[in-house]
Write a protein that holds these residues in place. Sequence first.
Motif, PDB file in Angstrom:
ATOM      1  N   GLY A 223      -5.266  20.474   4.164  1.00 33.81           N
ATOM      2  CA  GLY A 223      -4.660  21.563   3.417  1.00 33.81           C
ATOM      3  C   GLY A 223      -3.157  21.645   3.512  1.00 33.81           C
ATOM      4  N   VAL A 224      -2.531  20.691   4.213  1.00 30.02           N
ATOM      5  CA  VAL A 224      -1.082  20.744   4.394  1.00 30.02           C
ATOM      6  C   VAL A 224      -0.350  20.435   3.093  1.00 30.02           C
ATOM      7  CG1 VAL A 224       0.895  19.727   5.614  1.00 30.02           C
ATOM      8  CG2 VAL A 224      -1.255  20.140   6.841  1.00 30.02           C
ATOM      9  N   LEU A 225      -0.766  19.407   2.391  1.00 27.67           N
ATOM     10  CA  LEU A 225      -0.043  18.993   1.187  1.00 27.67           C
ATOM     11  C   LEU A 225      -0.172  20.008   0.059  1.00 27.67           C
ATOM     12  CD1 LEU A 225      -0.649  15.141   1.024  1.00 27.67           C
ATOM     13  CD2 LEU A 225       1.122  16.439   2.219  1.00 27.67           C
ATOM     14  N   GLY A 226      -1.295  20.666  -0.020  1.00 26.41           N
ATOM     15  CA  GLY A 226      -1.492  21.651  -1.073  1.00 26.41           C
ATOM     16  C   GLY A 226      -0.547  22.835  -0.963  1.00 26.41           C
ATOM     17  N   ARG A 227       0.080  23.011   0.186  1.00 28.40           N
ATOM     18  CA  ARG A 227       1.029  24.113   0.368  1.00 28.40           C
ATOM     19  C   ARG A 227       2.471  23.675   0.133  1.00 28.40           C
ATOM     20  NH1 ARG A 227      -2.296  24.824   5.062  1.00 28.40           N
ATOM     21  NH2 ARG A 227      -0.585  24.150   6.415  1.00 28.40           N
ATOM     22  N   GLN A 228       2.670  22.400  -0.262  1.00 28.12           N
ATOM     23  CA  GLN A 228       4.025  21.901  -0.468  1.00 28.12           C
ATOM     24  C   GLN A 228       4.334  21.779  -1.964  1.00 28.12           C
ATOM     25  OE1 GLN A 228       5.536  21.821   2.517  1.00 28.12           O
ATOM     26  NE2 GLN A 228       3.465  22.293   3.230  1.00 28.12           N
ATOM     27  N   GLN A 229       5.620  21.863  -2.292  1.00 30.70           N
ATOM     28  CA  GLN A 229       6.044  21.711  -3.686  1.00 30.70           C
ATOM     29  C   GLN A 229       6.294  20.258  -4.059  1.00 30.70           C
ATOM     30  OE1 GLN A 229       8.677  24.857  -5.368  1.00 30.70           O
ATOM     31  NE2 GLN A 229       9.145  25.278  -3.223  1.00 30.70           N
ATOM     32  N   ALA A 230       6.589  19.425  -3.067  1.00 27.56           N
ATOM     33  CA  ALA A 230       6.835  18.013  -3.360  1.00 27.56           C
ATOM     34  C   ALA A 230       6.778  17.211  -2.069  1.00 27.56           C
ATOM     35  CB  ALA A 230       8.195  17.816  -4.026  1.00 27.56           C
ATOM     36  N   ILE A 231       6.441  15.938  -2.204  1.00 27.88           N
ATOM     37  CA  ILE A 231       6.511  14.971  -1.108  1.00 27.88           C
ATOM     38  C   ILE A 231       7.628  13.996  -1.459  1.00 27.88           C
ATOM     39  CG2 ILE A 231       5.263  13.209   0.201  1.00 27.88           C
ATOM     40  CD1 ILE A 231       2.658  14.462  -1.000  1.00 27.88           C
ATOM     41  N   VAL A 232       8.540  13.785  -0.523  1.00 27.40           N
ATOM     42  CA  VAL A 232       9.635  12.845  -0.744  1.00 27.40           C
ATOM     43  C   VAL A 232       9.425  11.665   0.193  1.00 27.40           C
ATOM     44  CG1 VAL A 232      12.123  12.529  -0.876  1.00 27.40           C
ATOM     45  CG2 VAL A 232      11.142  14.787  -1.315  1.00 27.40           C
ATOM     46  N   MET A 233       9.210  10.497  -0.378  1.00 23.66           N
ATOM     47  CA  MET A 233       8.898   9.304   0.393  1.00 23.66           C
ATOM     48  C   MET A 233      10.181   8.623   0.853  1.00 23.66           C
ATOM     49  SD  MET A 233       5.518   9.141   0.268  1.00 23.66           S
ATOM     50  CE  MET A 233       4.914   7.454   0.437  1.00 23.66           C
ATOM     51  N   GLY A 234      10.311   8.476   2.172  1.00 25.14           N
ATOM     52  CA  GLY A 234      11.414   7.727   2.736  1.00 25.14           C
ATOM     53  C   GLY A 234      11.076   6.249   2.788  1.00 25.14           C
ATOM     54  N   GLU A 235      11.660   5.551   3.761  1.00 22.15           N
ATOM     55  CA  GLU A 235      11.449   4.114   3.896  1.00 22.15           C
ATOM     56  C   GLU A 235      10.168   3.836   4.684  1.00 22.15           C
ATOM     57  OE1 GLU A 235      13.322   1.874   2.542  1.00 22.15           O
ATOM     58  OE2 GLU A 235      15.184   2.920   2.036  1.00 22.15           O
ATOM     59  N   PHE A 236       9.369   2.907   4.181  1.00 18.32           N
ATOM     60  CA  PHE A 236       8.186   2.440   4.884  1.00 18.32           C
ATOM     61  C   PHE A 236       8.381   0.950   5.152  1.00 18.32           C
ATOM     62  CE2 PHE A 236       6.881   6.424   3.164  1.00 18.32           C
ATOM     63  CZ  PHE A 236       6.006   6.937   4.119  1.00 18.32           C
ATOM     64  N   SER A 237       9.209   0.682   6.129  1.00 15.99           N
ATOM     65  CA  SER A 237       9.629  -0.691   6.406  1.00 15.99           C
ATOM     66  C   SER A 237       8.626  -1.402   7.306  1.00 15.99           C
ATOM     67  CB  SER A 237      11.006  -0.678   7.076  1.00 15.99           C
ATOM     68  OG  SER A 237      10.993   0.164   8.220  1.00 15.99           O
ATOM     69  N   GLY A 238       8.584  -2.719   7.184  1.00 22.21           N
ATOM     70  CA  GLY A 238       7.804  -3.542   8.101  1.00 22.21           C
ATOM     71  C   GLY A 238       6.363  -3.793   7.725  1.00 22.21           C
ATOM     72  N   GLY A 239       5.824  -3.077   6.734  1.00 22.15           N
ATOM     73  CA  GLY A 239       4.436  -3.310   6.335  1.00 22.15           C
ATOM     74  C   GLY A 239       4.285  -4.611   5.571  1.00 22.15           C
ATOM     75  N   ARG A 240       3.169  -5.304   5.752  1.00 23.78           N
ATOM     76  CA  ARG A 240       2.947  -6.588   5.090  1.00 23.78           C
ATOM     77  C   ARG A 240       1.636  -6.584   4.318  1.00 23.78           C
ATOM     78  NH1 ARG A 240       4.688 -11.206   9.583  1.00 23.78           N
ATOM     79  NH2 ARG A 240       6.866 -10.511   9.843  1.00 23.78           N
ATOM     80  N   LEU A 241       1.698  -7.092   3.093  1.00 20.58           N
ATOM     81  CA  LEU A 241       0.496  -7.233   2.271  1.00 20.58           C
ATOM     82  C   LEU A 241      -0.117  -8.612   2.479  1.00 20.58           C
ATOM     83  CD1 LEU A 241       1.789  -5.684  -1.089  1.00 20.58           C
ATOM     84  CD2 LEU A 241       0.574  -4.541   0.783  1.00 20.58           C
ATOM     85  N   SER A 242      -1.379  -8.751   2.076  1.00 20.36           N
ATOM     86  CA  SER A 242      -2.064 -10.043   2.141  1.00 20.36           C
ATOM     87  C   SER A 242      -2.803 -10.273   0.833  1.00 20.36           C
ATOM     88  CB  SER A 242      -3.063 -10.049   3.308  1.00 20.36           C
ATOM     89  OG  SER A 242      -4.139  -9.159   3.038  1.00 20.36           O
ATOM     90  N   ASP A 243      -3.352 -11.463   0.676  1.00 21.21           N
ATOM     91  CA  ASP A 243      -4.116 -11.769  -0.537  1.00 21.21           C
ATOM     92  C   ASP A 243      -5.295 -10.819  -0.707  1.00 21.21           C
ATOM     93  OD1 ASP A 243      -2.406 -13.851  -1.079  1.00 21.21           O
ATOM     94  OD2 ASP A 243      -3.712 -15.394  -0.208  1.00 21.21           O
ATOM     95  N   TYR A 244      -5.830 -10.344   0.410  1.00 18.21           N
ATOM     96  CA  TYR A 244      -6.980  -9.460   0.359  1.00 18.21           C
ATOM     97  C   TYR A 244      -6.659  -8.154  -0.366  1.00 18.21           C
ATOM     98  CZ  TYR A 244     -11.101  -6.871   1.922  1.00 18.21           C
ATOM     99  OH  TYR A 244     -12.266  -6.144   1.958  1.00 18.21           O
ATOM    100  N   ASP A 245      -5.386  -7.740  -0.376  1.00 17.61           N
ATOM    101  CA  ASP A 245      -5.017  -6.467  -1.001  1.00 17.61           C
ATOM    102  C   ASP A 245      -5.223  -6.490  -2.508  1.00 17.61           C
ATOM    103  OD1 ASP A 245      -4.039  -4.796   1.235  1.00 17.61           O
ATOM    104  OD2 ASP A 245      -2.660  -6.456   1.514  1.00 17.61           O
ATOM    105  N   ASN A 246      -5.091  -7.656  -3.118  1.00 18.50           N
ATOM    106  CA  ASN A 246      -5.516  -7.823  -4.512  1.00 18.50           C
ATOM    107  C   ASN A 246      -4.901  -6.779  -5.452  1.00 18.50           C
ATOM    108  OD1 ASN A 246      -7.009  -9.079  -6.573  1.00 18.50           O
ATOM    109  ND2 ASN A 246      -8.711  -7.635  -6.338  1.00 18.50           N
ATOM    110  N   GLY A 247      -3.570  -6.560  -5.306  1.00 15.47           N
ATOM    111  CA  GLY A 247      -2.890  -5.604  -6.174  1.00 15.47           C
ATOM    112  C   GLY A 247      -2.693  -4.228  -5.571  1.00 15.47           C
ATOM    113  N   TYR A 248      -3.315  -4.003  -4.419  1.00 15.46           N
ATOM    114  CA  TYR A 248      -3.134  -2.719  -3.729  1.00 15.46           C
ATOM    115  C   TYR A 248      -1.822  -2.778  -2.955  1.00 15.46           C
ATOM    116  CZ  TYR A 248      -3.861   1.211  -0.559  1.00 15.46           C
ATOM    117  OH  TYR A 248      -3.710   2.379   0.155  1.00 15.46           O
ATOM    118  N   SER A 249      -0.793  -2.175  -3.522  1.00  8.14           N
ATOM    119  CA  SER A 249       0.560  -2.211  -2.962  1.00  8.14           C
ATOM    120  C   SER A 249       1.002  -0.799  -2.587  1.00  8.14           C
ATOM    121  CB  SER A 249       1.528  -2.792  -3.988  1.00  8.14           C
ATOM    122  OG  SER A 249       1.569  -1.941  -5.136  1.00  8.14           O
TER     123      SER A 249
END
Length: 306
Positions: A223-249
């Motif tokens: 219920g935390v997000l439902g009480r907010q007016q907006a989410i502001v995404m900062g940096e999400f550094s260091g994460g790595r995708l693989s072939d298994y993600d198949n477009g899930y970025s």
Amino acid sequence: MKTRTIELVAPSGYPSDPAAVERGLTRLRREGHRLENAEATRRRFQRFGGTDAERAADLNRLADPARPLPDIVLAVRGGYGATRLLHGLDYLGLRRLADQPVAIVGHSDFTAIQCALYAHAGVKSFGGPMFAGDFGAENLSAFTMQHFWNAISHAEFTVRSNVPQRESVDATGMLWGGNLAILASLVGTPYLPPVEGGILFVEDVNEHPFRIERMIYQLHQAGVLGRQQAIVMGEFSGGRLSDYDNGYSLDAMIEQVRTVTGVPVITGLQFGHVENLLTLPFGATAHLVAEPRGFTLKLSDYPHLS
């Protein structure tokens, strides 16, 4: 630049690079600043910057009415360990910080301290650079330093971004947030402030998009997000995708979050585990305006140094 009294606190891990500590101490002293509790940079207990009692004492000293307050309270580093201290902080005494122009600064694991201070003592703080990783960096970031000193020394400032946005927003509310993993870990505890109509900023490091999504779902389903007016995404550094993600970025994950939560998601905030980062006042009044060509975030009503 006016010289300041800077008190170091080490609520989490110990600095792994002694050279970074010496660079940070030398730079700040060369600029004329007075450093207090420098011994916190040399303490070690297991993976922490001292025992739980020692690390809690760093913060509880600020509650002592007999001690003059510093201008700046600066976290040595992040890592892990702040959560172990939350039950032992002197929140009644720390309330004296709420009415004083003291800049309490850190990010990453320090998010736990910031949330608890606001929830239990009404203390506003800053998400910003830390002593070892930023002030002690081999290559000091002029961007980070300029934004840090500007943010803590002015009554208001505006962040501007030309990152294109998918959604339009015009909202005013309390700016709060920080490290996503820490925020998710505080759900269901008395240390996550019950912010209504807020603007939530989040960041993290070395997390795959599915792990980021899972933590956002936890905030949403609690219920935390439902009480907010907006989410502001900062940096999400260091994460790595693989072939298994198949477009899930990361982008695909953000679209899923928009669909499921119904909360506007703004991207491109320059804050997180990166070399060049903004300093953001936790607890400030924020006016967020986002449009296709970018966004602005005007910030006011937070402690600042004269």
